[in-house]
Motif scaffolding. Structure first.
Motif, PDB file in Angstrom:
ATOM      1  N   MET A   1      64.618 -19.960  34.457  1.00 37.00           N
ATOM      2  CA  MET A   1      65.282 -19.130  35.813  1.00 37.00           C
ATOM      3  C   MET A   1      66.942 -19.443  35.886  1.00 37.00           C
ATOM      4  SD  MET A   1      64.983 -16.591  37.516  1.00 37.00           S
ATOM      5  CE  MET A   1      65.573 -15.664  38.973  1.00 37.00           C
ATOM      6  N   SER A   2      67.041 -20.554  36.190  1.00 34.76           N
ATOM      7  CA  SER A   2      68.416 -21.241  36.180  1.00 34.76           C
ATOM      8  C   SER A   2      69.380 -20.798  35.000  1.00 34.76           C
ATOM      9  CB  SER A   2      68.556 -22.636  36.633  1.00 34.76           C
ATOM     10  OG  SER A   2      69.667 -23.227  36.561  1.00 34.76           O
ATOM     11  N   ASN A   3      68.658 -21.240  33.747  1.00 38.84           N
ATOM     12  CA  ASN A   3      69.356 -20.934  32.584  1.00 38.84           C
ATOM     13  C   ASN A   3      69.872 -19.525  32.344  1.00 38.84           C
ATOM     14  OD1 ASN A   3      70.342 -22.597  30.545  1.00 38.84           O
ATOM     15  ND2 ASN A   3      68.397 -23.163  29.555  1.00 38.84           N
ATOM     16  N   GLU A   4      68.816 -18.682  32.540  1.00 39.33           N
ATOM     17  CA  GLU A   4      68.893 -17.329  32.486  1.00 39.33           C
ATOM     18  C   GLU A   4      70.004 -16.755  33.242  1.00 39.33           C
ATOM     19  OE1 GLU A   4      66.723 -13.189  33.766  1.00 39.33           O
ATOM     20  OE2 GLU A   4      65.218 -14.788  32.932  1.00 39.33           O
ATOM     21  N   GLU A   5      70.185 -17.457  34.624  1.00 40.60           N
ATOM     22  CA  GLU A   5      71.280 -17.012  35.452  1.00 40.60           C
ATOM     23  C   GLU A   5      72.739 -17.500  34.936  1.00 40.60           C
ATOM     24  OE1 GLU A   5      70.615 -18.799  39.389  1.00 40.60           O
ATOM     25  OE2 GLU A   5      72.244 -17.840  40.143  1.00 40.60           O
ATOM     26  N   LEU A   6      72.673 -18.552  34.155  1.00 39.23           N
ATOM     27  CA  LEU A   6      73.808 -19.299  33.749  1.00 39.23           C
ATOM     28  C   LEU A   6      74.094 -18.307  32.630  1.00 39.23           C
ATOM     29  CD1 LEU A   6      75.655 -21.865  33.976  1.00 39.23           C
ATOM     30  CD2 LEU A   6      74.195 -22.760  32.045  1.00 39.23           C
ATOM     31  N   GLU A   7      73.192 -18.076  31.696  1.00 40.41           N
ATOM     32  CA  GLU A   7      73.714 -17.053  30.850  1.00 40.41           C
ATOM     33  C   GLU A   7      74.247 -15.623  31.141  1.00 40.41           C
ATOM     34  OE1 GLU A   7      73.993 -17.810  27.585  1.00 40.41           O
ATOM     35  OE2 GLU A   7      73.277 -19.664  28.409  1.00 40.41           O
ATOM     36  N   GLN A   8      73.842 -15.109  32.127  1.00 44.11           N
ATOM     37  CA  GLN A   8      74.236 -13.892  32.719  1.00 44.11           C
ATOM     38  C   GLN A   8      75.919 -14.313  33.257  1.00 44.11           C
ATOM     39  OE1 GLN A   8      71.597 -12.611  35.762  1.00 44.11           O
ATOM     40  NE2 GLN A   8      70.087 -11.605  33.905  1.00 44.11           N
ATOM     41  N   LEU A   9      75.989 -15.132  33.823  1.00 44.79           N
ATOM     42  CA  LEU A   9      77.254 -15.462  34.476  1.00 44.79           C
ATOM     43  C   LEU A   9      78.149 -15.771  33.488  1.00 44.79           C
ATOM     44  CD1 LEU A   9      76.168 -17.743  37.284  1.00 44.79           C
ATOM     45  CD2 LEU A   9      77.339 -15.740  37.575  1.00 44.79           C
ATOM     46  N   ARG A  10      77.893 -16.437  32.306  1.00 37.08           N
ATOM     47  CA  ARG A  10      78.894 -16.679  31.185  1.00 37.08           C
ATOM     48  C   ARG A  10      79.152 -15.182  30.424  1.00 37.08           C
ATOM     49  NH1 ARG A  10      76.027 -22.434  28.636  1.00 37.08           N
ATOM     50  NH2 ARG A  10      77.729 -23.478  29.542  1.00 37.08           N
ATOM     51  N   ALA A  11      78.088 -14.407  30.478  1.00 37.65           N
ATOM     52  CA  ALA A  11      78.411 -13.141  29.829  1.00 37.65           C
ATOM     53  C   ALA A  11      79.459 -12.268  30.741  1.00 37.65           C
ATOM     54  CB  ALA A  11      77.194 -12.331  29.586  1.00 37.65           C
TER      55      ALA A  11
ATOM     56  N   ASN B  36      78.088 -23.754  40.806  1.00 36.54           N
ATOM     57  CA  ASN B  36      76.859 -23.980  41.797  1.00 36.54           C
ATOM     58  C   ASN B  36      75.388 -24.203  40.727  1.00 36.54           C
ATOM     59  OD1 ASN B  36      78.441 -23.860  44.118  1.00 36.54           O
ATOM     60  ND2 ASN B  36      78.128 -21.780  44.350  1.00 36.54           N
ATOM     61  N   VAL B  37      75.492 -23.133  39.708  1.00 36.87           N
ATOM     62  CA  VAL B  37      74.118 -23.180  38.992  1.00 36.87           C
ATOM     63  C   VAL B  37      74.022 -24.536  38.377  1.00 36.87           C
ATOM     64  CG1 VAL B  37      73.004 -22.347  37.010  1.00 36.87           C
ATOM     65  CG2 VAL B  37      73.924 -20.936  38.789  1.00 36.87           C
ATOM     66  N   LYS B  38      75.310 -25.064  38.008  1.00 36.75           N
ATOM     67  CA  LYS B  38      74.968 -26.353  37.033  1.00 36.75           C
ATOM     68  C   LYS B  38      74.908 -27.571  38.076  1.00 36.75           C
ATOM     69  CE  LYS B  38      77.943 -25.420  32.933  1.00 36.75           C
ATOM     70  NZ  LYS B  38      78.991 -25.781  32.385  1.00 36.75           N
ATOM     71  N   SER B  39      75.326 -27.290  39.276  1.00 36.05           N
ATOM     72  CA  SER B  39      75.307 -28.404  40.309  1.00 36.05           C
ATOM     73  C   SER B  39      73.919 -28.516  40.456  1.00 36.05           C
ATOM     74  CB  SER B  39      76.042 -28.047  41.501  1.00 36.05           C
ATOM     75  OG  SER B  39      76.016 -28.931  42.479  1.00 36.05           O
ATOM     76  N   LYS B  40      73.070 -27.470  40.725  1.00 32.12           N
ATOM     77  CA  LYS B  40      71.600 -27.417  40.976  1.00 32.12           C
ATOM     78  C   LYS B  40      70.733 -28.018  39.914  1.00 32.12           C
ATOM     79  CE  LYS B  40      71.671 -23.493  44.118  1.00 32.12           C
ATOM     80  NZ  LYS B  40      71.417 -21.845  43.718  1.00 32.12           N
ATOM     81  N   SER B  41      71.251 -27.948  38.637  1.00 28.04           N
ATOM     82  CA  SER B  41      70.431 -28.227  37.518  1.00 28.04           C
ATOM     83  C   SER B  41      70.972 -29.568  36.958  1.00 28.04           C
ATOM     84  CB  SER B  41      70.721 -27.416  36.468  1.00 28.04           C
ATOM     85  OG  SER B  41      71.913 -27.048  35.871  1.00 28.04           O
ATOM     86  N   GLY B  42      71.964 -30.119  37.612  1.00 28.75           N
ATOM     87  CA  GLY B  42      72.687 -31.430  37.457  1.00 28.75           C
ATOM     88  C   GLY B  42      73.493 -31.435  35.901  1.00 28.75           C
ATOM     89  N   THR B  43      73.869 -30.151  35.544  1.00 31.44           N
ATOM     90  CA  THR B  43      74.571 -30.318  34.265  1.00 31.44           C
ATOM     91  C   THR B  43      76.124 -30.530  34.391  1.00 31.44           C
ATOM     92  OG1 THR B  43      73.106 -28.243  33.882  1.00 31.44           O
ATOM     93  CG2 THR B  43      74.741 -28.890  32.098  1.00 31.44           C
ATOM     94  N   LYS B  44      76.833 -31.053  33.470  1.00 30.05           N
ATOM     95  CA  LYS B  44      78.228 -31.369  33.802  1.00 30.05           C
ATOM     96  C   LYS B  44      78.906 -30.097  33.817  1.00 30.05           C
ATOM     97  CE  LYS B  44      78.402 -35.823  31.555  1.00 30.05           C
ATOM     98  NZ  LYS B  44      79.238 -36.588  30.572  1.00 30.05           N
ATOM     99  N   ARG B  45      79.931 -29.951  34.713  1.00 30.76           N
ATOM    100  CA  ARG B  45      80.664 -28.471  34.615  1.00 30.76           C
ATOM    101  C   ARG B  45      81.442 -28.321  33.830  1.00 30.76           C
ATOM    102  NH1 ARG B  45      81.558 -29.570  41.119  1.00 30.76           N
ATOM    103  NH2 ARG B  45      79.493 -28.506  41.852  1.00 30.76           N
TER     104      ARG B  45
END
Lengths: 96, 96
Positions: A1-11, B36-45
């Motif tokens: 879910m969070s990964n999908e959100e990330l991909e959308q934001l990156r697009a 924010n998404v990365k922060s929640k998932s603990g991924t480096k920004r």
């Protein structure tokens, strides 16, 4: 879910980058036209008063999240690159 | 006549500056959301691979008049400012 959100934001970010690229180049075309007009009339291309006004406009219009000082720094880089594009001998004056 | 032309071009430039300001801030909002998404998932920004891809996109999409290298330099400044906006401890990595 969070990964999908990330991909959308990156697009979305990629789209913004493309829009930004287009706009910066359109801005450069206007600067070139101004350079041509000034060249014909023998006016100096670098105009510190005009630059100050553009920076003031940014301060007036800024609604964030960037700080005005950060935006003004970015715009100064754009102004500098634009002068370089015109091959203006006076470009160094901008760095003072 | 030439003066009138100059005034019109300057008005267009002011409009472009406003559009650019708006777009840079909209871009910053997306970067904040990604943070924010990365922060929640603990991924480096800071993600150098992703940054490289964005710079490649600029090279692919650029139709001038700016040189690709000039645009990539400008975008790196925007990336840097965006990381600073997130208050990221890793922002210094971008300067290497």
């Amino acid at each position: 879910m969070s990964n999908e959100e990330l991909e959308q934001l990156r697009a979305s970010l990629d789209e913004k980058n493309k829009d930004l690229l287009k706009l910066i180049n359109e801005r450069a075309e206007i600067v070139q036209k101004i350079g041509n007009v000034k060249s014909k009339s023998g006016t100096k291309r670098y105009d510190p008063v005009r630059e100050r006004r553009m920076l003031d406009l940014i301060a007036d219009e800024n609604e964030g999240p960037f700080e005005t000082s950060t935006l003004q720094h970015l715009f100064k880089q754009i102004f500098k690159a634009s002068l370089e594009l015109m091959g203006d001998d006076e470009q160094k004056a901008l760095l003072v």
